[in-house]
Design a protein around this motif. Structure first.
Motif, PDB file in Angstrom:
ATOM      1  N   GLY A 290       0.813  -1.211   0.000  1.00 38.33           N
ATOM      2  CA  GLY A 290       0.000   0.000   0.000  1.00 38.33           C
ATOM      3  C   GLY A 290       0.845   1.258   0.000  1.00 38.33           C
ATOM      4  O   GLY A 290       0.581   2.214  -0.753  1.00 38.33           O
ATOM      5  N   VAL A 291       1.887   1.271   0.845  1.00 40.11           N
ATOM      6  CA  VAL A 291       2.778   2.435   0.894  1.00 40.11           C
ATOM      7  C   VAL A 291       3.495   2.616  -0.441  1.00 40.11           C
ATOM      8  O   VAL A 291       3.644   3.741  -0.947  1.00 40.11           O
ATOM      9  CB  VAL A 291       3.788   2.276   2.048  1.00 40.11           C
ATOM     10  CG1 VAL A 291       4.870   3.347   1.958  1.00 40.11           C
ATOM     11  CG2 VAL A 291       3.082   2.354   3.389  1.00 40.11           C
ATOM     12  N   LEU A 293       2.561   1.633  -3.492  1.00 36.78           N
ATOM     13  CA  LEU A 293       1.645   2.111  -4.529  1.00 36.78           C
ATOM     14  C   LEU A 293       1.272   3.576  -4.302  1.00 36.78           C
ATOM     15  O   LEU A 293       1.222   4.370  -5.254  1.00 36.78           O
ATOM     16  CB  LEU A 293       0.398   1.240  -4.552  1.00 36.78           C
ATOM     17  CG  LEU A 293       0.602  -0.207  -5.047  1.00 36.78           C
ATOM     18  CD1 LEU A 293      -0.664  -1.017  -4.814  1.00 36.78           C
ATOM     19  CD2 LEU A 293       0.983  -0.221  -6.523  1.00 36.78           C
ATOM     20  N   ALA A 294       1.003   3.921  -3.047  1.00 35.12           N
ATOM     21  CA  ALA A 294       0.611   5.298  -2.751  1.00 35.12           C
ATOM     22  C   ALA A 294       1.745   6.271  -3.038  1.00 35.12           C
ATOM     23  O   ALA A 294       1.545   7.340  -3.629  1.00 35.12           O
ATOM     24  CB  ALA A 294       0.169   5.409  -1.284  1.00 35.12           C
ATOM     25  N   THR A 295       2.971   5.896  -2.632  1.00 36.36           N
ATOM     26  CA  THR A 295       4.111   6.776  -2.865  1.00 36.36           C
ATOM     27  C   THR A 295       4.374   6.945  -4.353  1.00 36.36           C
ATOM     28  O   THR A 295       4.633   8.065  -4.834  1.00 36.36           O
ATOM     29  CB  THR A 295       5.361   6.218  -2.164  1.00 36.36           C
ATOM     30  OG1 THR A 295       5.076   6.012  -0.774  1.00 36.36           O
ATOM     31  CG2 THR A 295       6.538   7.158  -2.321  1.00 36.36           C
ATOM     32  N   ALA A 297       2.216   6.663  -6.775  1.00 40.18           N
ATOM     33  CA  ALA A 297       1.137   7.472  -7.373  1.00 40.18           C
ATOM     34  C   ALA A 297       1.316   8.949  -7.055  1.00 40.18           C
ATOM     35  O   ALA A 297       1.099   9.820  -7.922  1.00 40.18           O
ATOM     36  CB  ALA A 297      -0.207   6.974  -6.851  1.00 40.18           C
ATOM     37  N   ILE A 298       1.710   9.263  -5.808  1.00 36.58           N
ATOM     38  CA  ILE A 298       1.904  10.668  -5.433  1.00 36.58           C
ATOM     39  C   ILE A 298       3.022  11.306  -6.252  1.00 36.58           C
ATOM     40  O   ILE A 298       2.883  12.426  -6.781  1.00 36.58           O
ATOM     41  CB  ILE A 298       2.194  10.777  -3.926  1.00 36.58           C
ATOM     42  CG1 ILE A 298       0.943  10.404  -3.120  1.00 36.58           C
ATOM     43  CG2 ILE A 298       2.665  12.183  -3.561  1.00 36.58           C
ATOM     44  CD1 ILE A 298       1.195  10.274  -1.636  1.00 36.58           C
ATOM     45  N   SER A 317       8.019   6.533 -11.496  1.00 35.31           N
ATOM     46  CA  SER A 317       7.158   6.156 -10.376  1.00 35.31           C
ATOM     47  C   SER A 317       7.270   4.666 -10.078  1.00 35.31           C
ATOM     48  O   SER A 317       7.242   4.245  -8.915  1.00 35.31           O
ATOM     49  CB  SER A 317       5.703   6.516 -10.680  1.00 35.31           C
ATOM     50  OG  SER A 317       5.577   7.906 -10.914  1.00 35.31           O
TER      51      SER A 317
END
Length: 950
Positions: A290-291, A293-295, A297-298, A317
């Motif tokens: 989760g971290v 993917l989120a990082t 994407a950001i 990314s």
């Protein structure tokens, strides 16, 4: 008249005034199995065969074929194996694998859509896919195994048996048996189905596989009261053995309708529990993915508006995401657990699933069987009493090695006891030790006689047996009549002390028959009670002359002369007490769960140290039935010393579930088929390898090859060591992820258009330079204090606050070093950020410095994480040579990536100078020095707090 076929419409026998249908019993469905057994148990022999639609001549072939079609074969269903391709596919369902597969697919799509197509993007896609395939291959190779519990249950069913068909004795496959068949049983035979005896001569069975009780149980053909099937004195069951005598029996249940089939269904239905490590790794994978993917994407959203090409931004990314995903963790975890498996195997503990290694280390409760696990399953006479004097007997087991203290006064006692037996001692052959054919209690008497200098075979030859009155549970006696050399006949009687004493009117004093006074009776009773209070099984032995070779039973068992008492017990394994003490020090609770009698269980528990207080909680299966879940939870929570006796497989499973409900990590030991459901349902099932049944071995996750309870303690220590080592290499692996991510974030916010480290370089670090040192950390030896702390809580996280703090501390130092060397190189060149391309020599040198900086700092990091508080210099820098070798390999691989032209082309690297290596080594030394300072502070605080406490 007994009907010859099922088709004859005979008057059905009546049970409690109600007619019992022939068809209903002969074709009884599964749910009525216990009712059928109970009904048949109370019927006389002629009515039994009539109720089953059979006769003492057996079934006809036509009848057997018809019933075979109705009931099916007498076997347990074969296990449904998971296909190999399905087992392989499951390796790709791990969350890390799913994330990387998606990343590889998207990267490959980006390569196809890019104009022009960038070979580096294709390399990245193939590299990520290669990581997934490598992890899957290692995981599949390590975990490939099929559960064969059902097959092992089938293996315990004898392949052939002797059966009567139309009065003709035949030997046929046991799978062809049907209800109504008449089988012939002899000593040593495995019982092929659930049967009601219709003839029995001195028959005794060993029901240990079903009940856990090791003592042979006498069986008779006479009708008895209805009741639970296993308590029927005239029934025998599939999976048990006839240890003495002969008999004929009518089959009333086959296959899954048997008691053995009931256990099969319990074992098949019992879910395999996920280990604590499985749960924690799964949770960790979700958080990390989760971290990541989120990082990614950001950062994609931040860089895209800056004018960067879409594909380049997307690949950037993905590089961030790859930097956060520990690609080498699944392979490292699997192989590190495999190292633990091999270590345990050297200590006689065979672990069948890798994750069970760690689960054993987190064990907080051990539910242990008694017979064969804590004890040797060998009855041994340890004390004799005659003429008011007690005599000790040394030696254990069935080997006639030992002696009887002052054997003269007890020789006649032992001679009479040896003559009044049907057992036989078998000398050792090959690897087989001394063993007993027949009743183990009688075998113990034969061994004691041998220790006193008697030869039981010679005594039998000199005083041949002419009559026998078998043991009966109502009389609690067994009597034999023998003819002496002068032609006189003598009866010898052995049995329960009170029963024998009630039939005695005299006792032997120095070879002279003297009246048995009230005072003498009190002395005998006191001696017997004293032995029983020590947990011994006590038998009394008596004799009397009789008139003729076949006197009436009342004459044989009256006006007896008491010869004395024999006290025996099933000795504990000698190493068990130390193992129990070690478990107590480690905070592991031991609960005895046995099918044996409460008094016997408590006596054994006290001998091995499980019970030390005056009033342990002793609870029977019947009492457990009266407790609801809330009351059971209260019992488990409030009774530190707990013994569960006379329990069934269902009771064991319920207790295990109750402990798990309280958050305990439960290990269950056992050796019989009755233990299989609980072994499978437990967090870690531990079966005996030498004496255990195939069923128990296959249901368990760990098998003790030497049957030693002490091996459990050793395995727990190794399991705890594995967990500590897993934490060490997790700190090692995740700390460098920070060193990979921080430079990328710094470059993004500094406006640098390229990444300081590429995804391919990250994969090279994760798999090329980090895996071997991580494995070496996983092979760190067990620390001396590993068994001096309580078990960790079931819900304790791998990434505790202390672990995360250490990861951030070490990773932050590494990140500072690589960011410094990268931006120093970039700024020293004087080239504007916008002019940098991936082919710029300075950029290639800078990203090579970043990769090499991480590899070198990880070498020092590996030394730092070997200990939590102790200085690594005190532990010894070279005490783990595999770690030094693995670190040197990683640095050599990095040098090849820096200097070898083919690898330079793949990783876009450049050669480093000696000064560059010196700078990187300096940052590595800085990391080690900082970690040593942190440990010093922790040690200083600890010693200060201890001083204040004093």
């Amino acid at each position: 008249m007994i009907p010859e076929s099922a088709e004859e419409e005979t008057a059905a026998p009546r049970e409690n005034g109600r007619p019992t249908s022939v068809t209903a019993l002969a074709a009884a469905p599964l749910l009525d199995r216990q009712d059928v057994a109970s009904s048949l148990s109370s019927l006389p022999v002629p009515d039994v065969v009539a109720a089953m639609g059979s006769s003492l001549r057996g079934l006809s072939p036509a009848q057997a074929a018809e019933r075979q079609a109705l009931h099916g074969p007498n076997e347990l269903p074969g296990v449904s194996h998971v296909h190999v391709w399905r087992q392989l596919v499951t390796q790709f369902t791990d969350l890390f694998a799913v994330v990387l597969l998606v990343a590889s697919a998207i990267t490959f799509l980006a390569y196809l859509l890019g104009q022009p197509r960038d070979p580096a993007t294709l390399q990245l896609a193939m590299a990520i896919l290669g990581v997934v395939l490598l992890n899957a291959g290692i995981g599949f190779a390590q975990e490939y195994s099929a559960e064969r519990t059902a097959e092992s249950l089938q293996a315990m069913v004898p392949h052939t048996c002797r059966v009567l068909r139309d009065g003709e004795r035949r030997e046929q496959p046991a799978r062809d048996l049907v209800p109504g068949d008449v089988v012939i049983l002899e000593a040593g035979d495995a019982v092929p189905a659930d049967c009601r005896l219709v003839e029995a001569q001195e028959a005794a069975v060993n029901n240990a596989a079903l009940t856990g009780e090791s003592d042979p149980v006498a069986r008779v053909a006479a009708a008895g009261p209805p009741g639970p099937p296993l308590e029927s004195r005239n029934c025998v069951f599939m999976g048990t053995d006839l240890v003495a005598g002969t008999g004929k029996a009518v089959v009333f249940a086959t296959g899954t309708n048997t008691e053995f089939g009931r256990i099969f269904r319990l074992a098949a239905d019992a879910p395999r529990q996920r280990t604590p490590l499985q749960l924690q790794v799964a949770a960790m994978a979700r958080r990390v993915a989760g971290v990541a993917l989120a990082t990614g994407a950001i950062l994609f959203a931040v860089r895209l508006p800056s004018g960067q090409p879409f594909v380049d931004t997307f690949v950037f990314s993905l590089g961030v995401m790859v930097a956060l995903v520990p690609e080498g963790l699944p392979a490292t975890l699997s192989v590190s657990l495999a190292i633990g498996v091999r270590r345990m195997a050297r200590h006689h503990a065979l672990v069948k699933q890798l994750l069970a290694v760690e689960a054993l280390g987190s064990t907080s409760v051990v539910c242990t069987d008694k017979t064969g696990t804590l004890t040797q399953a060998e009855m041994t006479v340890v004390r004799l009493w005659a003429d008011e004097v007690s005599h000790a007997v040394t030696g254990v087991g069935y080997a006639p090695a030992g002696e009887v203290t002052d054997a003269g006064p007890v020789r006649e006692l032992l001679r009479a006891a040896a003559l009044c037996t049907n057992a036989r001692l078998v000398p050792p052959t090959g690897r087989d030790p001394w063993r007993v054919l027949g009743d183990t209690t009688e075998g113990a008497l034969l061994v004691a006689a041998s220790k006193a200098g008697l030869d039981p075979a010679e005594e039998e030859a000199c005083t041949p047996r002419v009559a026998e009155y078998p043991f009966d549970s109502a009389r609690k006696l067994m009597s034999t009549v023998h003819r002496d050399n002068d032609g006189t006949c003598i009866a010898y009687v052995k049995g329960a002390p009170l029963e024998v004493l009630a039939r005695c009117d005299a006792m032997d004093r120095g070879g002279t028959r003297t009246p048995l006074t009230d005072t003498a009776r009190t002395q005998v009773t006191s001696a017997a009670d004293g032995m029983a209070g020590q947990g011994l099984r006590v038998l009394a032995v008596a004799r009397r002359p009789v008139a003729g070779p076949h006197p009436p039973l009342d004459d044989v068992e009256s006006e007896l002369t008491l010869l004395g008492l024999a006290g025996m017990y099933d000795p504990p394994r000698p190493e068990v007490r130390d193992a129990v003490d070690a478990c107590r020090r480690a905070g592991i609770r031991i609960v005895m769960v046995t099918g044996d009698h409460p008094l016997t269980a408590e006596a054994v528990a006290r001998r091995v140290g499980i019970v030390r207080g005056p009033t342990p909680a002793v609870v029977t299966g019947t009492q457990l039935d009266d407790l609801d879940d809330s009351a059971l939870d209260t019992l488990l929570a409030g009774s530190a010393e707990l013994l569960l006796c006379r329990v069934s497989p269902e009771h064991k499973m319920r207790v295990v579930t109750a402990f798990q409900r309280r958050g305990e990590v439960v290990a269950v030991t056992g050796d019989g088929a009755n233990d299989a459901p609980a072994l499978k349902h437990a967090d870690i099932g531990v079966a005996m390898g030498a004496s255990g049944t195939d069923v128990a071995r296959e249901a368990a996750l760990m098998v003790l090859l030497d049957d030693s309870f002490a091996s459990i303690t050793t395995a727990v220590g190794l399991g705890r060591s594995v967990y500590r080592n897993i934490r060490k290499f997790l700190i090692y692996l995740f700390s460098h992820n920070i060193a990979e991510l921080v430079p990328i974030l710094a470059a993004t916010f500094a406006g640098f258009p390229l990444v300081p480290i590429t995804a391919v370089q990250i994969l090279a670090i994760d798999l090329g330079s980090d895996v071997l040192p991580a494995l070496a950390l996983g092979a760190e030896p067990t620390e001396p204090d590993v068994m001096d702390s309580p078990p960790r809580p079931r819900r304790e996280r791998l990434f505790s606050t202390a672990v995360m703090g250490r990861v951030l501390f070490l990773g932050g130092i590494q990140a500072f070093g690589v960011c410094t060397v990268f931006f120093w190189h970039i700024h020293a060149s004087g080239i504007p950020y916008a002019d940098f391309t991936r082919d710029t020599p300075v950029y290639r040198e800078a990203i090579t410095m970043v990769q090499a900086g991480i590899v070198v700092s990880q070498f020092f990091n590996a030394l730092a994480v070997r200990t939590d508080r102790q200085s690594v210099f005190r532990a010894g820098l070279l005490s783990n040579p595999w770690l030094i070798g693995a670190g040197c390999f990683g640095i050599a691989l990095m040098a090849a990536i820096s200097y070898a032209p083919p690898l330079q082309a793949v990783f876009n690297t450049a050669p480093l100078t000696l000064a560059d290596w010196a700078v990187l080594a300096g940052f590595g030394v800085l990391l080690l020095a900082a970690e040593e300072a942190r440990k010093w502070v922790l040690r200083h605080r600890s010693s200060s707090s201890k001083g204040e406490a004093r």
